[in-house]
Design a protein around this motif. Structure first.
Motif, mmCIF file in Angstrom:
data_model
loop_
_atom_site.group_PDB
_atom_site.id
_atom_site.type_symbol
_atom_site.label_atom_id
_atom_site.label_comp_id
_atom_site.label_asym_id
_atom_site.label_seq_id
_atom_site.Cartn_x
_atom_site.Cartn_y
_atom_site.Cartn_z
ATOM 1 N N ASP A 154 1.363 0.429 -2.638
ATOM 2 C CA ASP A 154 1.900 0.656 -1.755
ATOM 3 C C ASP A 154 -0.203 0.783 -1.458
ATOM 4 N N MET A 155 -0.825 0.424 -0.363
ATOM 5 C CA MET A 155 -2.675 -0.255 -0.442
ATOM 6 C C MET A 155 -2.588 -0.589 0.752
ATOM 7 N N GLY A 156 -3.977 -0.533 1.272
ATOM 8 C CA GLY A 156 -4.144 -1.706 2.245
ATOM 9 C C GLY A 156 -5.910 -1.587 2.601
ATOM 10 N N GLY A 157 -6.313 -1.879 3.454
ATOM 11 C CA GLY A 157 -7.813 -1.733 4.152
ATOM 12 C C GLY A 157 -8.410 0.008 3.871
ATOM 13 N N THR A 182 -1.759 10.539 0.706
ATOM 14 C CA THR A 182 -0.642 11.424 0.109
ATOM 15 C C THR A 182 0.570 10.104 -0.178
ATOM 16 N N GLN A 183 0.414 9.531 0.749
ATOM 17 C CA GLN A 183 1.307 8.211 0.648
ATOM 18 C C GLN A 183 0.594 7.105 -0.542
ATOM 19 N N ASN A 215 2.093 5.234 -5.047
ATOM 20 C CA ASN A 215 2.207 4.222 -6.566
ATOM 21 C C ASN A 215 2.507 4.771 -8.084
ATOM 22 N N ILE A 216 2.316 5.973 -7.940
ATOM 23 C CA ILE A 216 2.340 6.975 -9.179
ATOM 24 C C ILE A 216 3.631 6.410 -9.759
ATOM 25 N N LEU A 217 4.193 6.706 -8.501
ATOM 26 C CA LEU A 217 6.049 6.846 -9.096
ATOM 27 C C LEU A 217 6.096 5.284 -9.338
ATOM 28 N N ILE A 218 5.639 4.470 -8.892
ATOM 29 C CA ILE A 218 5.773 3.180 -9.254
ATOM 30 C C ILE A 218 5.951 2.791 -10.373
ATOM 31 N N ASN A 219 4.173 2.930 -10.666
ATOM 32 C CA ASN A 219 3.968 2.698 -12.552
ATOM 33 C C ASN A 219 4.254 3.774 -13.305
ATOM 34 N N THR A 220 4.263 4.594 -13.464
ATOM 35 C CA THR A 220 5.119 5.943 -14.061
ATOM 36 C C THR A 220 6.241 5.278 -14.452
#
Length: 323
Positions: free
Chosen positions: A77-80, A89-90, A95-100
């Motif tokens: 979840d990212m952008g500029g 917080t989003q 991202n921590i959930l995805i990567n974990t």
């Protein structure tokens, strides 16, 4: 035939990576929470999955007769800058959930090679003219945003799993990547796309707004160069984080001038309040150079490929609005 899983295949870099792997003869499964918005994926199979859920990570990794030869973890979840500084917080939560879940299950499934896309946001603020920063200098850590903290933690987690399993982990720290088929409006676009859009929308002799005074210095890496760096790194023996970026450093004002030159327009800038980020960045590319990679595209070359595509999107969007 090698099999590769590309997480984030509906995104900008992931979509281009799928094309590269197909050209190299891979069978590719693409996974994302959304389809690619600008083109039909060239993946052999595309699964719509929310990788924040561990069961979906297992589904993504499950394949008949063994496991994937390579897993590319670009889902995030990212952008500029605007998005990064308004959705802390989003970003950290998702991202921590995805990567974990993805890192843990890739190791559990016995994936031989695992690529993690990190960012130069893991580094501290720098001043113009500072000596080049090497990868090991990210710690002691002082990222200037939560996105950088999330990336740094996810790097360390991937490295820890590589030590406890047979999974070879490769980590790239991306500098600003741009090119066709990327976000160009809506708030998640990065500076090159945003400037291209604003200049495409402006009249010759008109004015565009720029956050800050335009003096912030960045390196912008064209997507074709980034994809080649990812592929070479994945198949190299380089362990630990590796910077990948064009060595041409320019200010935001110089970026505007470059886009104006390609567009054939004379456009003035107006400074407004907004997130500017770090003052400067200057990173060593010695590690990625050691395996034969070098950026082939200058900023002008890359903008020459990017601006016409974004101009076409602006015109298409404008025409749709008039209907």
């Amino acid at each position: 035939m090698k099999r590769a899983l590309v997480n984030g295949a509906g995104g900008f870099i992931g979509g281009h990576l799928v094309k590269k792997l197909k050209k190299e003869g891979y069978w590719v499964r693409g996974v994302d929470i959304n389809q690619h918005q600008f083109s039909t994926s060239e993946a052999d199979e595309f699964l719509l999955l929310d990788l924040r859920e561990e069961e979906n990570c297992k589904k993504a990794l499950s394949v008949d007769h063994g496991t994937f030869d390579e897993v590319y973890q670009l889902a995030a979840d990212m952008g500029g800058l605007g998005f990064i500084h308004s959705a802390e917080t989003q970003i950290m939560h998702n991202n921590i959930l995805i990567n974990t879940h993805m890192t843990h299950n890739a190791a559990t499934f016995g994936v031989p090679r695992y690529f993690f896309s990190s960012s130069v946001c893991v580094y501290r603020d720098m001043q113009p003219g500072e000596p080049e920063m090497h990868e090991f200098e990210a710690i002691p850590a002082k990222p200037n945003n939560e996105y950088g903290w999330e990336k740094l933690y996810s790097e360390l987690m991937a490295i820890a799993y590589s030590k406890k399993s047979d999974m070879k982990v490769r980590i790239a720290r991306f500098q600003n990547c741009y090119g066709p088929e990327g976000e160009w409006h809506g708030g998640r676009e990065k500076a090159p796309a945003a400037i291209c859009r604003k200049i495409a929308e402006a009249n010759d002799g008109g004015e565009i707004e720029v956050w800050g005074d335009g003096s912030a210095i960045r390196s912008y890496t064209y997507v074709a160069d980034m994809i080649e760096g990812i592929y070479l790194l994945m198949h190299s023996d380089l362990e630990g984080p590796v910077n990948i970026g064009c060595p041409q450093y320019v200010s935001v004002n110089e970026l505007v001038e470059t886009v104006c030159e390609i567009a054939g327009k004379n456009v003035h800038t107006k400074s407004i309040d907004g997130p500017v980020g770090v003052h400067s960045r200057n990173f060593s590319n010695a590690r990625i150079y050691s395996i034969g990679w070098k950026a082939k595209y200058s900023l002008k070359d890359g903008i020459a490929e990017t601006y016409p595509w974004i101009k076409a999107q602006v015109e298409k969007n404008s025409a749709a609005g008039r209907k």
